[in-house]
Design a protein around this motif. Structure first.
Motif, PDB file in Angstrom:
ATOM      1  N   PHE A 142      -1.327  -1.146   9.349  1.00  0.00           N
ATOM      2  CA  PHE A 142      -2.669  -0.577   9.068  1.00  0.00           C
ATOM      3  C   PHE A 142      -3.443  -0.121  10.003  1.00  0.00           C
ATOM      4  O   PHE A 142      -3.650  -0.736  11.055  1.00  0.00           O
ATOM      5  CB  PHE A 142      -3.248  -1.603   8.046  1.00  0.00           C
ATOM      6  CG  PHE A 142      -4.524  -1.304   7.550  1.00  0.00           C
ATOM      7  CD1 PHE A 142      -4.719  -0.434   6.469  1.00  0.00           C
ATOM      8  CD2 PHE A 142      -5.873  -1.232   8.246  1.00  0.00           C
ATOM      9  CE1 PHE A 142      -5.921   0.075   5.829  1.00  0.00           C
ATOM     10  CE2 PHE A 142      -7.020  -0.925   7.700  1.00  0.00           C
ATOM     11  CZ  PHE A 142      -6.978  -0.161   6.396  1.00  0.00           C
ATOM     12  N   ALA A 176      -1.883   3.070   5.237  1.00  0.00           N
ATOM     13  CA  ALA A 176      -0.989   1.948   5.342  1.00  0.00           C
ATOM     14  C   ALA A 176       0.287   2.494   5.348  1.00  0.00           C
ATOM     15  O   ALA A 176       0.865   3.332   4.981  1.00  0.00           O
ATOM     16  CB  ALA A 176      -1.208   1.303   3.952  1.00  0.00           C
ATOM     17  N   SER A 213      -2.147   0.915   0.520  1.00  0.00           N
ATOM     18  CA  SER A 213      -1.320   0.090   0.357  1.00  0.00           C
ATOM     19  C   SER A 213      -0.059   0.347  -0.715  1.00  0.00           C
ATOM     20  O   SER A 213       1.059   0.444  -0.691  1.00  0.00           O
ATOM     21  CB  SER A 213      -1.454  -1.516   0.441  1.00  0.00           C
ATOM     22  OG  SER A 213      -2.149  -1.715   1.339  1.00  0.00           O
TER      23      SER A 213
END
Length: 462
Positions: A142, A176, A213
């Motif tokens: 990340f 992400a 994500s």
């Protein structure tokens, strides 16, 4: 920031040497950025930059130089160097400035000059990192970033203009990266505003991290996108990047004046489906691409580019106006004092229509839903583009089915405008950075969801 007496002497000197127009652009910028990567704060950068740009017109020829000094001798020397080959009949009139303080449309409560809010920014980044990784153990990286900038400008020119402005920018970025065996994919969001650090109170760090994500995870095991000419529903918000790149640049007098745009002679002609209405608006409060005044000192405005499919205006800077005869639209922009301004977009978007998203999807038997656009390439002269789709889905029998990967959209600006048949009412905006001959500037792209009847879709191979 610069003594009006010095500015007057420099501009008078330029006009005495035969310039048709002279301008001083004075800038001081503060910046502060923080980047998190691999669970740790990787970079904290900040600084102050100051400089003065000098722009001179000799007919349609533009001469430009800059310095970091306010010394009058240095500024006069730059004028002498710039005019060495172009001096002509001497003008003896002296400029008289009329100072104007414009209204600020963009309320700011936490500007950078008051505090860099370091602890608050660090907490925001760490919370995003934790939230992104908690979505799945397949999120193996990340990257979070907070960048803030405060820019003070002052402009003097030979028409007597003297104006200043204060600008505040804030942008958050979250990336992400998901991995499953040999498969890897990414998700990205980068909200921004013409505001101070208070902007972060409108952004939920957990939600932002979860968004990127989920984007990455959805694509991990997605099916390869089919190829061919298909109907495509393009999602709202960043979907507007296609209009910005493939059409918006072709409406700037930077290309129109050189007849390097396919639209240069199409004013008042139909160039799009009648459901298309497009705007470039620099006045929207606190939007990332907004400005109180442009970098030539003109008040920002809302410019209707396309109305019911008809081309109604171009984006015009001062020199673009001289070359084309069109009135300036408050669109002269530059990255900094190191660049001469040119016509540039601000907040550019397709306006809301009256179709619903559900109607668009249900009208497609087989096609693609491009929920989130990615980057791409554009040929400036023709508007030919090739854009990747960051998040895509197959549409079958009027319903969204499986996620897809490796999708690209290929067409030209003029063609895609005519193929838009349905425009939704769910307009949204997204922040971005736009690079051109006057450097890189903050811009907003936007649109509602819309349906393109047919566009060439490029797929991939397993």
């Amino acid at each position: 920031m610069l003594s009006p007496a010095i500015a007057k002497d420099v501009i008078d000197h330029a006009m005495f040497l035969g310039a048709d127009f002279a301008e001083l652009f004075v800038e001081q910028s503060r910046t502060h950025s923080i980047e998190l990567i691999s669970n740790e704060i990787d970079k904290i950068n900040g600084g102050i930059d100051f400089g003065i740009g000098i722009r001179l017109f000799f007919g349609t020829k533009v001469l430009y130089g800059y310095t970091n000094s306010t010394d009058k001798k240095e500024l006069l020397k730059i004028v002498d160097i710039l005019t060495a080959k172009d001096r002509k009949n001497l003008q003896l009139e002296s400029v008289s400035f009329n100072f104007m303080k414009g209204s600020n449309l963009h309320e700011v409560s936490q500007p950078l000059h008051q505090s860099n809010n370091l602890e608050s920014k660090l907490s925001f980044l760490h919370l995003m990192n934790q939230s992104a990784r908690s979505e799945s153990n397949k999120i193996n990286q990340f990257i979070g970033r907070v960048a803030q900038k405060e820019q003070d400008i002052e402009i003097f020119n030979s028409t007597g203009l003297h104006v200043n402005d204060n600008r505040n920018y804030i942008r958050l970025a979250a990336t992400a990266i998901a991995q499953d065996g040999g498969q890897q994919s990414t998700g990205f969001e980068g909200p921004g505003a013409m505001a101070g650090w208070e902007f972060h109170t409108h952004i939920d760090p957990k939600y932002l991290a979860a968004q990127v994500s989920k984007q990455a995870l959805i694509k991990l095991n997605a099916a390869v996108c089919p190829s061919g000419e298909l109907p495509v529903v393009i999602g709202n918000g960043f979907g507007g990047v296609i209009f910005h790149e493939a059409c918006g640049h072709l409406l700037e007098t930077t290309s129109v004046a050189k007849k390097a745009s396919v639209f240069y002679d199409k004013l008042d002609e139909t160039i799009a489906n009648s459901v298309v209405n497009a705007v470039d608006d620099g006045t929207i409060a606190n939007k990332w691409g907004s400005i109180n005044i442009d970098d030539e000192g003109l008040k920002s405005q809302k410019t209707q580019l396309i109305k019911d499919g008809v081309l109604t205006s171009f984006l015009v800077d001062k020199m673009g106006g001289i070359k084309t005869g069109y009135q300036p639209t408050g669109s002269g922009r530059r990255e900094s004092y190191k660049f001469a301004p040119t016509s540039r977009m601000r907040n550019t978007y397709i306006e809301s229509g009256d179709s619903s998203f559900e109607e668009m999807i249900s009208s497609v038997e087989k096609g693609i839903y491009a929920k989130k656009m990615g980057g791409g390439s554009v040929q400036p002269g023709t508007g030919e583009f090739n854009f990747s789709v960051q998040e895509a889905y197959l549409i079958e029998n009027g319903k969204i089915s499986k996620p897809l990967k490796s999708a690209t959209l290929i067409s030209t600006g003029p063609e895609v405008l005519k193929e838009i048949s349905m425009v939704g009412s769910d307009v949204e905006y997204s922040a971005g950075m736009c690079g051109s001959s006057s450097g890189t500037v903050p811009v907003t792209v936007g649109q509602p969801s819309l349906k393109v009847n047919k566009i060439l879709v490029g797929g991939g191979n397993e």
